[in-house]
Design an enzyme around this catalytic site. Sequence first.
Site, short mmCIF file in Angstrom:
data_model
loop_
_atom_site.label_atom_id
_atom_site.label_comp_id
_atom_site.label_asym_id
_atom_site.label_seq_id
_atom_site.Cartn_x
_atom_site.Cartn_y
_atom_site.Cartn_z
N LYS A 290 -3.53 47.66 36.92
CA LYS A 290 -4.91 47.44 37.91
C LYS A 290 -5.93 48.77 38.14
O LYS A 290 -6.11 49.01 36.90
CB LYS A 290 -4.09 47.95 39.59
CG LYS A 290 -2.70 47.27 40.11
CD LYS A 290 -2.66 46.90 41.10
CE LYS A 290 -1.10 46.75 41.90
NZ LYS A 290 -1.69 45.66 41.78
N ARG A 364 8.30 40.60 41.69
CA ARG A 364 9.57 38.85 41.57
C ARG A 364 9.99 39.38 40.36
O ARG A 364 11.09 38.36 40.69
CB ARG A 364 8.66 37.76 41.39
CG ARG A 364 7.46 37.82 40.07
CD ARG A 364 6.79 36.72 40.27
NE ARG A 364 4.91 36.66 41.34
CZ ARG A 364 4.34 36.24 41.32
NH1 ARG A 364 4.09 35.09 40.74
NH2 ARG A 364 3.41 37.03 42.32
N1 BES Z 1 2.13 45.04 44.96
C1 BES Z 1 1.30 44.01 44.17
C2 BES Z 1 0.75 43.20 45.46
C3 BES Z 1 -0.57 43.91 46.70
C4 BES Z 1 -1.67 43.53 46.08
C5 BES Z 1 0.42 44.64 47.05
C6 BES Z 1 -2.23 44.73 47.25
C7 BES Z 1 -0.51 45.07 48.42
C8 BES Z 1 -1.69 44.62 48.26
C9 BES Z 1 2.15 43.43 43.44
O1 BES Z 1 3.24 43.37 43.16
C10 BES Z 1 1.03 42.21 42.32
O2 BES Z 1 -0.12 43.10 41.85
N2 BES Z 1 0.47 40.88 42.24
C11 BES Z 1 -0.83 40.45 41.65
C12 BES Z 1 0.49 39.18 40.94
C13 BES Z 1 -0.46 38.10 40.90
C14 BES Z 1 -0.75 39.38 39.01
C15 BES Z 1 0.16 36.69 40.20
C16 BES Z 1 -1.41 40.27 42.28
O3 BES Z 1 -1.44 39.62 43.97
O4 BES Z 1 -2.71 40.08 41.94
ZN ZN Z 2 2.29 44.45 40.70
#
Ligand code: BES
Ligand code: ZN
Length: 514
Positions: A290, A364
């Site tokens: 990230k 997931r």
């Molecule tokens: N934990 C994150 C989602 C999240 C983002 C929670 C901001 C709280 C605040 C999750 O694991 C994630 O990173 N999801 C990705 C999915 C994508 C790669 C399909 C996302 O939301 O960008």
């Molecule tokens: Zn994630």
Amino acid sequence: MKEIINVEIKARKADVSSCETDLLIIGRFSGEKKPDKITAALDEKLGGAIERIIKLDDFKGKEGTSAIIYGNETIDAKRILLIGLGEEKKATLNTLRKAAAYAANKAVAIKAKNVGMALHAAFGRRFDTADMARVMAEGIYFGSYRYDEFVTESENGRLVSLEVELIDSEQAKIKALENGLISGVIVGRIQSYARTLANRPANVISPAKLAEEAQKVAKSTTGVSCTVLDEKEIAAKGMGGLSAVGAGSQNKPRFIVLKYKPANRSANSLPTVALVGKAITFDSGGIDIKPSANMEQMKLDKSGGIAVLSAVKAAAELKLPVNLYGIVPAAENLPSGSSYRPGDIVTTFSGKTVEIQNTDAEGRMILCDALEYAVKENCDIIIDIATLTGACMVALGQYMAGLMGNDERLIKQIQAAAEESGEKVWPMPSGDEYAKEMKSKIADLKNVGSRWGGACTGAAFLKQFVDDKKWAHLDIAGVDMIEKSTEYSAEGASGFGVRLLTTYLMNIVKKNKK
Ligand code: BES
Ligand code: ZN
Ligand code: ZN
């Protein structure tokens, strides 16, 4: 775990005009031209100070506002805090819960240790007295909560304990208030516990530490048992999703299963509910790392799992007649030489294979194994809760959780519980169109869809692991955290889901009794 601020709530027969306290709390609806009956007696002793404030229009009774009046020698309260309740016709129990949170937040801020609360009086007979005590207790815990367990140097110190007395002049109401307090205190205290667990950083809470915490809960709560699978057992069982996500960290994954069985009831006649919660103790994104801005907030990626652990504890303490599973897959998502990679094909617990397109869609990958576990245990109803997608946060903001599912009735029940608990949800789709996006050419599924509708494709992925069970999914990304302190709460983890899930369970139990 020790409460961070020790909260004590009791009910006591007393008149507002002769209540000895550091801070007396009184509620007021907007648009009232005069103090009501109860406040009138007090105002007389105050020489009309309340009426003057109202006449000057300094305090209109709007929700989220208040006015403070200092006591004089004729009354026994040092201060009086008038709290706005908004329009009377719009008032719900959540109005009262929020007013109590507001008051408790203020009490901690001004270090008023002893609080006399008569907020419910403004509502008359509109709600059941016990229900009013319950929501006030929940609000008091919520508003007084602070997370500072690692602060060793504090300039002014903060309140160590808060004593609240719900006061009413009618003896007959005291018993009802006390009854409501029993459940309100359980839920309130456990929600604060959830917030503390979630607020703890990833160097303090690893998957193994979270599992230890679950075992502590089982040991200290009647009717609850806990089993934990370590990384070897997870791999041996074939939970390939959880294994893959946990592979990059030295802090190895755990699969936590809590079980609550009520005493004295034939378990067979009761439904079995599985609560499944995502517990990523830290989500760096993994190899698909990230951006660094706000990455520290990803310590909260375990909030779903903690909500589940806490809801099981609450259900057991409330002695609810329901068979309950709390299933919490826990892992840390880090990049390293042993991490899972984009392009990997992972065989999940269900046997379905998944092509990894983004290691940051890890939630997931751990949840699909946990959902499959719930299916294999033959649970009738499965509810998962997860900080699953940033897309849900984009769609709904920080005020409500996304709600998806495959059963209209279950969705309605969760919506009703959300309404009552004040933890809001909004329905979102997860149908075939979205599932189609999750098809892979080289495996059964892939772990990301197209650029659009990320919350829905995330849910559509999970849906494929629940077989024919009744299932609902709560995407709590966004509501897991209070970014900036508000008039109702300090910042940090919100404990979202504890009240919602507990209310859902209390409601289905009520139905079974009828
Ligand atoms: N934990 C994150 C989602 C999240 C983002 C929670 C901001 C709280 C605040 C999750 O694991 C994630 O990173 N999801 C990705 C999915 C994508 C790669 C399909 C996302 O939301 O960008
Ligand atoms: Zn994630
Ligand atoms: Zn995540």
